[in-house]
Design an enzyme around this catalytic site. Sequence first.
Site, PDB file in Angstrom:
ATOM      1  N   ASP A  78     -11.996   9.568  -3.220  1.00 52.82           N
ATOM      2  CA  ASP A  78     -13.568  10.430  -2.729  1.00 52.82           C
ATOM      3  C   ASP A  78     -12.927  11.864  -3.531  1.00 52.82           C
ATOM      4  O   ASP A  78     -14.574  12.569  -3.710  1.00 52.82           O
ATOM      5  CB  ASP A  78     -13.306  10.982  -2.061  1.00 52.82           C
ATOM      6  CG  ASP A  78     -12.379  12.178  -0.726  1.00 52.82           C
ATOM      7  OD1 ASP A  78     -10.894  12.200  -1.215  1.00 52.82           O
ATOM      8  OD2 ASP A  78     -13.108  12.738  -0.571  1.00 52.82           O
ATOM      9  N   ASP A  92      -3.103  11.723  -2.012  1.00 53.63           N
ATOM     10  CA  ASP A  92      -2.985  12.989  -2.218  1.00 53.63           C
ATOM     11  C   ASP A  92      -4.064  13.202  -3.502  1.00 53.63           C
ATOM     12  O   ASP A  92      -3.170  13.149  -4.775  1.00 53.63           O
ATOM     13  CB  ASP A  92      -2.063  14.194  -2.149  1.00 53.63           C
ATOM     14  CG  ASP A  92      -2.017  15.877  -1.726  1.00 53.63           C
ATOM     15  OD1 ASP A  92      -3.078  16.104  -2.654  1.00 53.63           O
ATOM     16  OD2 ASP A  92      -1.951  16.147  -0.537  1.00 53.63           O
ATOM     17  N   GLU A 124       4.904   4.640   3.398  1.00 46.60           N
ATOM     18  CA  GLU A 124       4.475   5.850   4.511  1.00 46.60           C
ATOM     19  C   GLU A 124       6.071   6.569   4.374  1.00 46.60           C
ATOM     20  O   GLU A 124       6.597   6.300   4.952  1.00 46.60           O
ATOM     21  CB  GLU A 124       3.729   6.133   5.502  1.00 46.60           C
ATOM     22  CG  GLU A 124       3.398   6.993   6.363  1.00 46.60           C
ATOM     23  CD  GLU A 124       2.473   7.914   5.358  1.00 46.60           C
ATOM     24  OE1 GLU A 124       2.486   8.472   5.079  1.00 46.60           O
ATOM     25  OE2 GLU A 124       1.506   7.323   4.893  1.00 46.60           O
ATOM     26  N   GLU A 157       0.922  -0.870  -0.076  1.00 46.85           N
ATOM     27  CA  GLU A 157      -0.158   0.371  -0.391  1.00 46.85           C
ATOM     28  C   GLU A 157       0.430   1.468   0.275  1.00 46.85           C
ATOM     29  O   GLU A 157       1.532   1.916   1.025  1.00 46.85           O
ATOM     30  CB  GLU A 157      -0.830   0.090   1.276  1.00 46.85           C
ATOM     31  CG  GLU A 157      -1.425   1.507   1.373  1.00 46.85           C
ATOM     32  CD  GLU A 157      -2.667   1.054   2.623  1.00 46.85           C
ATOM     33  OE1 GLU A 157      -3.381   2.007   2.809  1.00 46.85           O
ATOM     34  OE2 GLU A 157      -2.550   1.322   3.423  1.00 46.85           O
ATOM     35  N   GLU A 212     -11.734   7.133   4.401  1.00 50.44           N
ATOM     36  CA  GLU A 212     -13.327   6.298   3.597  1.00 50.44           C
ATOM     37  C   GLU A 212     -14.330   6.461   5.287  1.00 50.44           C
ATOM     38  O   GLU A 212     -15.513   6.973   4.010  1.00 50.44           O
ATOM     39  CB  GLU A 212     -13.201   5.145   3.274  1.00 50.44           C
ATOM     40  CG  GLU A 212     -13.526   4.390   2.553  1.00 50.44           C
ATOM     41  CD  GLU A 212     -13.316   3.000   2.177  1.00 50.44           C
ATOM     42  OE1 GLU A 212     -14.306   2.449   1.083  1.00 50.44           O
ATOM     43  OE2 GLU A 212     -11.761   2.743   1.900  1.00 50.44           O
ATOM     44  N   GLU A 248      -9.043   5.093   7.356  1.00 48.84           N
ATOM     45  CA  GLU A 248     -10.229   6.087   8.775  1.00 48.84           C
ATOM     46  C   GLU A 248     -10.411   6.853   7.427  1.00 48.84           C
ATOM     47  O   GLU A 248     -11.397   7.465   7.779  1.00 48.84           O
ATOM     48  CB  GLU A 248      -9.140   6.653   8.998  1.00 48.84           C
ATOM     49  CG  GLU A 248      -7.869   6.226   9.567  1.00 48.84           C
ATOM     50  CD  GLU A 248      -7.094   4.928   9.491  1.00 48.84           C
ATOM     51  OE1 GLU A 248      -6.126   4.741  10.409  1.00 48.84           O
ATOM     52  OE2 GLU A 248      -7.212   5.508   7.988  1.00 48.84           O
TER      53      GLU A 248
END
Length: 213
Positions: A154, A118, A69, A44, A194, A192
């Site tokens: 989103d 982002d 990350e 991920e 989502e 989180e």
Amino acid sequence: MRMRHKPWADDFLAENADIAISNPADYKGKWNTVFGNDNPIHIEVGTGKGQFISGMAKQNPDINYIGIELFKSVIVTAVQKVKDSEAQNVKLLNIDADTLTDVFEPGEVKRVYLNFSDPWPKKRHEKRRLTYSHFLKKYEEVMGKGGSIHFKTDNRGLFEYSLKSFSEYGLLLTYVSLDLHNSNLEGNIMTEYEEKFSALGQPIYRAEVEWRT
């Protein structure tokens, strides 16, 4: 978004070196030795606070997960979440996505997850988007033919841009939803972000693409 500095982060990551791998390039081509098995590896990119990857690891114990990350102040939360989950099939790397090819051999990764990346909406920042062709090439180099990307957002603008980027790169679209939570897809693990956006009634967009063999 400004990240709050956490002066204790370095010590915390060092104390949890079994989860947060500090020298990932040393394991290039040898991640099976880290996990102690030859199960497929899914990564991920932009793992955030770790809810998605820890949930996926618990749901799929026969798959090894690695979260990428960039922000140390964020990855510490993900480390704690993985620790609390007691999942043994997930590791976390505090690195930039640009360094993926320094960390994985070609074909070592089978799937890439991109969740609520982002959107970098300004045109001059296009090259920073994780679905820009530069990054697609990085993913291709570590996965090879037959690899796949699962993408959720989103942001309608980023979604449309990404579908175009995937198509122009020659990827095969195998799944698309303009309203994931009202679709028939099973087993969705929410991030989180989502949960937050869905609670506000915001549709979640999802696409799955793969490299043609």
